[in-house]
Write an enzyme that holds these catalytic residues in place. Structure first.
Site, short mmCIF file in Angstrom:
data_model
loop_
_atom_site.label_atom_id
_atom_site.label_comp_id
_atom_site.label_asym_id
_atom_site.label_seq_id
_atom_site.Cartn_x
_atom_site.Cartn_y
_atom_site.Cartn_z
N CYS A 75 -6.00 1.85 -2.17
CA CYS A 75 -5.20 3.09 -2.26
C CYS A 75 -4.52 3.23 -3.62
O CYS A 75 -3.97 4.28 -3.92
CB CYS A 75 -4.16 3.15 -1.15
SG CYS A 75 -2.86 1.89 -1.23
N ASP B 180 23.79 34.84 -15.63
CA ASP B 180 22.53 35.52 -15.93
C ASP B 180 22.42 36.83 -15.15
O ASP B 180 22.61 36.86 -13.92
CB ASP B 180 21.36 34.59 -15.57
CG ASP B 180 20.02 35.20 -15.90
OD1 ASP B 180 19.60 35.09 -17.05
OD2 ASP B 180 19.41 35.80 -14.98
N CYS C 2 0.83 -1.21 0.00
CA CYS C 2 0.00 0.00 0.00
C CYS C 2 0.86 1.25 0.00
O CYS C 2 2.05 1.22 0.32
CB CYS C 2 -0.90 0.04 1.25
SG CYS C 2 -1.99 -1.36 1.46
#
Length: 469
Positions: free
Chosen positions: A67, A431, A33
């Site tokens: 689930c 930059d 699960c």
């Protein structure tokens, strides 16, 4: 390595932050699960934890039908742990093991097949073939649940060689036939059916938080005319695949993006979904990224202000790369105008292929001769396979190849690596926007400071670009 004490606490609390980080196997039922499963928790002595769904499957466990582990946001265990595993997973998602061997995959990565298997077992708890198998079966389960596709087409879309093999694997994995699974999904309302048989609606899960608006705000001014449209809360684009036209639209739907696909050939659905996942950076782990970057004085307030930024990826690597070269030394708006002219005049309404641009008169769209020639050289390299957009060689080597081409410097190479390879550590330190936002006096100073942000420097760049404090 999984910490059992942490995993026990997370499963008992059904903590969504751990969804996909591990899977819980219940030995008494033979089922595995998600940590958020609503079923009553099993006793600690009957529980084992696995780093991936494939590891749980290899242990002989079946996925929970309640689930639905196939709907988890993916396993981030490999993030930052092994760049080789990261590259291998990308190649597997692109079909490297559908018609190839583990030995061939390892060869593309420059390592031996035994070492590759060892890395997968260390980081994911399962072999490469098992990972590819679980990807196929999980995608098949989602198509069974969410579409009306005939099972022959589900089998092809999921990479199974035959319907018989598909049905056998589905029944062996889930303990039910594909027909029974589809009937169960209808009863539980776990479907988003479209009225058009060639229009598919799939929910792609992610880890919250996800600043969808920030992603759209980045993509909107850079949208390529005639191809992309970014609305107030949605993204749409047209594409060509194997000579057939298609389109996608993405909109938010809780803790998932709802992806609507219009395309006539179901065989390519898996690839289309993977492209969308990379474009929207759905594999990101914002909790880990925020925890790592949040202690930095320049980034912490930005993360608190806008948690969950994603690094925009690329639908088409060549398209995004050319768009980046067009953007050199011009404004974002100017580059968008140029890209529109490229599509209209040289592509006939679609983005031109590398072969088409290799000999095209690119200067005719208003580009300086030197930049037009840089795009032609880039297109020639792409057409000849000199540039490997798969990421098999690794980001550093990819950038080295790019910067060996005329007209492509470190800034462009890092920006392309950030978007095309989804490289989380790409960082264009020269930059001007990053220099101004960070307060660094020079690219060298910023590069040195950014060492503390590894391996998430691309996310640091997004926060410095997009969030002002």
């Amino acid at each position: 390595m999984l910490d059992p004490a942490v995993c026990h606490k997370a499963r008992l609390a059904r903590d969504p932050r751990f969804d996909g980080r591990f899977f819980t196997g219940v030995l008494t039922t033979g089922i595995y699960c998600r940590p958020v499963c609503p079923a009553p928790p099993a006793k600690d002595k009957n529980v084992r934890f696995y780093p991936s769904a494939a590891a749980a499957a290899e242990a002989g466990l079946r996925p929970c039908l309640r689930c639905r582990p196939e709907t988890s946001p993916g396993t981030p265990a490999w993030n930052g742990a092994s760049t080789t595993v990261t590259r291998a997973l990308r190649l597997i998602a692109e079909g490297a093991l559908d018609h190839g061997s583990v030995e061939a995959l390892a060869g593309r990565l420059g390592i031996g097949s035994r070492h590759l298997r060892r890395l997968f077992l260390e980081h994911l708890g399962a072999a490469p073939v098992s990972i590819a198998q679980i990807q196929r079966i999980q995608f098949a389960k989602r198509l069974i649940d969410a579409t009306t596709l005939p099972f022959t087409e589900v089998a092809l879309a999921s990479g199974f060689g035959s319907v018989r093999r598909f049905q056998s694997v589905v029944e062996g994995t889930y303990g039910r036939t594909p027909t029974e699974l589809r009937q169960l999904a209808r009863r539980n309302g776990e479907t988003n059916l479209s009225g058009d048989v060639r229009e598919y609606v799939l929910d792609l899960p992610f880890r919250p938080p996800f600043d969808w608006q920030a992603l759209l705000d980045f993509l909107r001014p850079r949208a390529i005319p005639f191809i992309e449209t970014v609305g107030p809360s949605s993204y749409q684009r047209r594409f060509q695949l194997d000579g057939q036209a298609g389109w996608i639209e993405a909109t938010p739907a809780g803790t998932a993006l709802r992806l609507t696909i219009g395309y006539p050939n179901a065989r390519h659905l898996f690839g289309i979904v993977e492209r969308a996942r990379r474009l929207f950076d759905l594999a990101a782990d914002p909790a880990a990224i925020g925890q790592h970057l949040g202690s930095d004085p320049a980034l912490g307030p930005r993360i608190q202000q806008r948690p969950g930024l994603r690094v925009p990826g690329a639908w088409d690597p060549f398209e995004t790369s050319v768009r980046a070269i067009l953007g050199q030394q011009v404004s974002v708006k100017g580059a968008t105008t140029l890209s529109g002219r490229l599509v209209e005049r040289l592509g006939g309404g679609v983005f031109p292929s590398p072969e088409a641009l290799a000999e095209a008169d690119i200067a005719s769209i208003g580009l300086p001769a030197r930049r037009a020639e840089a795009i032609r050289e880039f297109a020639r390299a792409a057409a000849a396979g000199v540039i490997d957009f798969s990421g098999a060689a690794g980001p550093a080597q990819f950038r080295e190849v790019l910067t060996s081409l005329p007209g492509i410097g470190p800034w462009t190479a890092h920006y392309i690596s950030m978007r095309v390879l989804n490289d989380p550590d790409a960082f264009p330190s020269s930059d001007l926007g990053l220099l101004k936002s960070s307060g660094a006096a020079s690219p060298a100073q910023l590069e040195a400071a950014s060492g503390a942000w590894r391996p998430w420097r691309a996310y640091a760049a997004l926060y410095l670009w997009q969030v002002t404090i």
